[in-house]
Design a protein around this motif. Structure first.
Motif, PDB file in Angstrom:
ATOM      1  N   ASN A  75       0.862  -1.186   0.000  1.00  0.00           N
ATOM      2  CA  ASN A  75       0.000   0.000   0.000  1.00  0.00           C
ATOM      3  C   ASN A  75       0.895   1.232   0.000  1.00  0.00           C
ATOM      4  O   ASN A  75       1.516   1.552   1.019  1.00  0.00           O
ATOM      5  CB  ASN A  75      -0.894   0.021   1.246  1.00  0.00           C
ATOM      6  N   TYR A  76       0.999   1.891  -1.132  1.00  0.00           N
ATOM      7  CA  TYR A  76       1.838   3.083  -1.222  1.00  0.00           C
ATOM      8  C   TYR A  76       1.140   4.042  -2.177  1.00  0.00           C
ATOM      9  O   TYR A  76       1.486   4.167  -3.343  1.00  0.00           O
ATOM     10  CB  TYR A  76       3.218   2.688  -1.741  1.00  0.00           C
ATOM     11  N   SER A  86       3.499  -0.248  -7.132  1.00  0.00           N
ATOM     12  CA  SER A  86       4.542   0.502  -6.433  1.00  0.00           C
ATOM     13  C   SER A  86       5.920  -0.120  -6.577  1.00  0.00           C
ATOM     14  O   SER A  86       6.932   0.595  -6.585  1.00  0.00           O
ATOM     15  CB  SER A  86       4.186   0.627  -4.950  1.00  0.00           C
ATOM     16  N   SER A  87       5.993  -1.441  -6.689  1.00  0.00           N
ATOM     17  CA  SER A  87       7.294  -2.090  -6.811  1.00  0.00           C
ATOM     18  C   SER A  87       8.021  -1.633  -8.073  1.00  0.00           C
ATOM     19  O   SER A  87       9.251  -1.662  -8.135  1.00  0.00           O
ATOM     20  CB  SER A  87       7.132  -3.614  -6.808  1.00  0.00           C
ATOM     21  N   GLU A 210      18.745  -3.356   3.108  1.00  0.00           N
ATOM     22  CA  GLU A 210      18.057  -2.092   3.295  1.00  0.00           C
ATOM     23  C   GLU A 210      16.622  -2.207   2.782  1.00  0.00           C
ATOM     24  O   GLU A 210      16.278  -3.121   2.039  1.00  0.00           O
ATOM     25  CB  GLU A 210      18.802  -0.981   2.562  1.00  0.00           C
ATOM     26  N   LEU A 211      15.786  -1.273   3.201  1.00  0.00           N
ATOM     27  CA  LEU A 211      14.394  -1.284   2.767  1.00  0.00           C
ATOM     28  C   LEU A 211      14.290  -1.116   1.257  1.00  0.00           C
ATOM     29  O   LEU A 211      14.924  -0.212   0.696  1.00  0.00           O
ATOM     30  CB  LEU A 211      13.627  -0.133   3.419  1.00  0.00           C
ATOM     31  N   PRO A 212      13.498  -1.940   0.586  1.00  0.00           N
ATOM     32  CA  PRO A 212      13.186  -1.646  -0.813  1.00  0.00           C
ATOM     33  C   PRO A 212      12.399  -0.336  -0.884  1.00  0.00           C
ATOM     34  O   PRO A 212      11.686   0.035   0.053  1.00  0.00           O
ATOM     35  CB  PRO A 212      12.329  -2.838  -1.239  1.00  0.00           C
ATOM     36  N   LYS A 213      12.503   0.340  -1.980  1.00  0.00           N
ATOM     37  CA  LYS A 213      11.835   1.634  -2.117  1.00  0.00           C
ATOM     38  C   LYS A 213      10.328   1.511  -1.981  1.00  0.00           C
ATOM     39  O   LYS A 213       9.671   2.372  -1.397  1.00  0.00           O
ATOM     40  CB  LYS A 213      12.220   2.269  -3.447  1.00  0.00           C
ATOM     41  N   GLN A 214       9.744   0.429  -2.511  1.00  0.00           N
ATOM     42  CA  GLN A 214       8.301   0.263  -2.429  1.00  0.00           C
ATOM     43  C   GLN A 214       7.820  -0.063  -1.017  1.00  0.00           C
ATOM     44  O   GLN A 214       6.631  -0.004  -0.732  1.00  0.00           O
ATOM     45  CB  GLN A 214       7.823  -0.825  -3.409  1.00  0.00           C
ATOM     46  N   ASN A 215       8.731  -0.399  -0.122  1.00  0.00           N
ATOM     47  CA  ASN A 215       8.376  -0.690   1.259  1.00  0.00           C
ATOM     48  C   ASN A 215       8.699   0.459   2.205  1.00  0.00           C
ATOM     49  O   ASN A 215       8.636   0.295   3.420  1.00  0.00           O
ATOM     50  CB  ASN A 215       9.065  -1.968   1.726  1.00  0.00           C
TER      51      ASN A 215
END
Length: 314
Positions: A75-76, A86-87, A210-215
């Motif tokens: 959810n982004y 979003s991914s 590291e956090l993925p951008k979509q997360n």
């Protein structure tokens, strides 16, 4: 009920083995050819800060959700209302360098570089259980540090009763911000005692990376006893306030999304029951399971709401 335990096991022992090994092989291969591929961050990954973080004291002994499910269904709304998009769309967001503006009821306001924040707040926590309002759940080994640990460094004043968080506003890249689905930029908030609770973390990584951008890279909030919309992504501003702040979903639909948003099977969403939930990655025909109050963390957080009517303050 979640089991609270202390442990000192490595990431490789709690991440799904196939995911762990395949990612390590990929990182090594990418590092070897990073100059040609122009992927310097992968070249540094073998020795990065996420490699062998120990398990935090509130970790739950549960099997993690498949990494691909967690990173491909998000959810982004800043990018899209479609959970699959979003991914792809988030990859255009530049997450380095990154800074966080601190304002309001603090003795040390200012603009803080994320790299300095990480130096001052060692990564140490893994919070596994995280459920969302859509009636599906997932188990994620988030990597981060207690929010309260960071807030203390800003020296909150005695007037600081609430904490407001704001995400980045960049409609050129975050194309969902061009829509009117919510008021932008996205804002969320916590009461100060919720923010200072050791279960509340600022996540910069998950699984072994590291956090993925979509997360939510590079910095997102995780409040595991609340519904997912409270866990704001890509945080660029933190304000400590005397009065309760307005929040994005509460402004948009106050009957549906309250300020507290505690996981509570006794309080139905106006359009669906929240007594049962479905595990992310399972078939739509699979049986749902019972939702646990406070997401199973009642022993740790129920005292924060002593004397409150949680059906009224949902």
């Amino acid at each position: 009920m979640l089991i609270k335990r202390k442990a000192s096991i490595l990431t490789s022992e709690i991440t799904d083995r196939a995911v762990f090994e395949s990612r390590r092989r990929f990182i090594k291969a990418a590092a070897a050819g990073s100059a040609a591929l122009m992927l310097p961050t992968l070249a540094e990954a073998e020795n990065d800060i996420y490699a062998d973080v120990l398990t935090g004291p509130y970790s739950a002994p549960l099997s993690p959700t498949d990494y691909e499910d967690v990173t491909s269904y998000t959810n982004y709304y800043e990018f899209s209302t479609n959970k699959k998009d979003s991914s792809r769309l988030a990859q255009a967001l530049k997450t380095r360098p990154w800074s966080v503006t601190v304002e309001g009821e603090v003795a040390r306001p200012g603009i803080y570089d994320l790299e300095d924040i990480l130096k001052d707040n060692p990564l140490e926590e893994r919070i596994y259980r995280f459920r969302c309002v859509e009636a599906w759940s997932m188990v994620v080994p988030w990597i981060g540090f207690p929010l309260g640990q960071m807030l203390k460094r800003f020296e909150p004043t005695s007037n600081a009763k609430f904490v407001e968080f704001t995400t980045i506003y960049n409609p050129d890249v975050m194309v969902g911000q061009r829509s009117g689905v919510l008021e932008w930029p996205y804002t969320e908030g916590l009461r100060i005692d919720e923010a200072m609770h050791p279960l509340t973390i600022m996540a910069t990584g998950m699984y072994d990376d590291e956090l993925p951008k979509q997360n939510g890279a590079p910095l997102r909030l995780i409040v595991p006893w609340k519904y997912g919309f409270k866990s704001i992504k890509a945080v660029v501003k933190i304000r400590l306030l005397e009065n309760m702040p307005d929040t994005a979903w509460n402004k948009s639909a106050p009957r549906e999304y309250g300020f507290y948003a505690n996981v509570n099977p006794e309080v139905s969403h106006p359009r669906w029951s929240q007594k049962r939930e479905r595990v992310l990655g399972s078939s739509i025909f699979a049986a749902k399971r019972n939702t646990e109050k406070f997401n199973g963390y009642g022993e740790q957080v129920a005292s924060l709401y002593s004397g409150m009517d949680l059906k009224k303050y949902y």
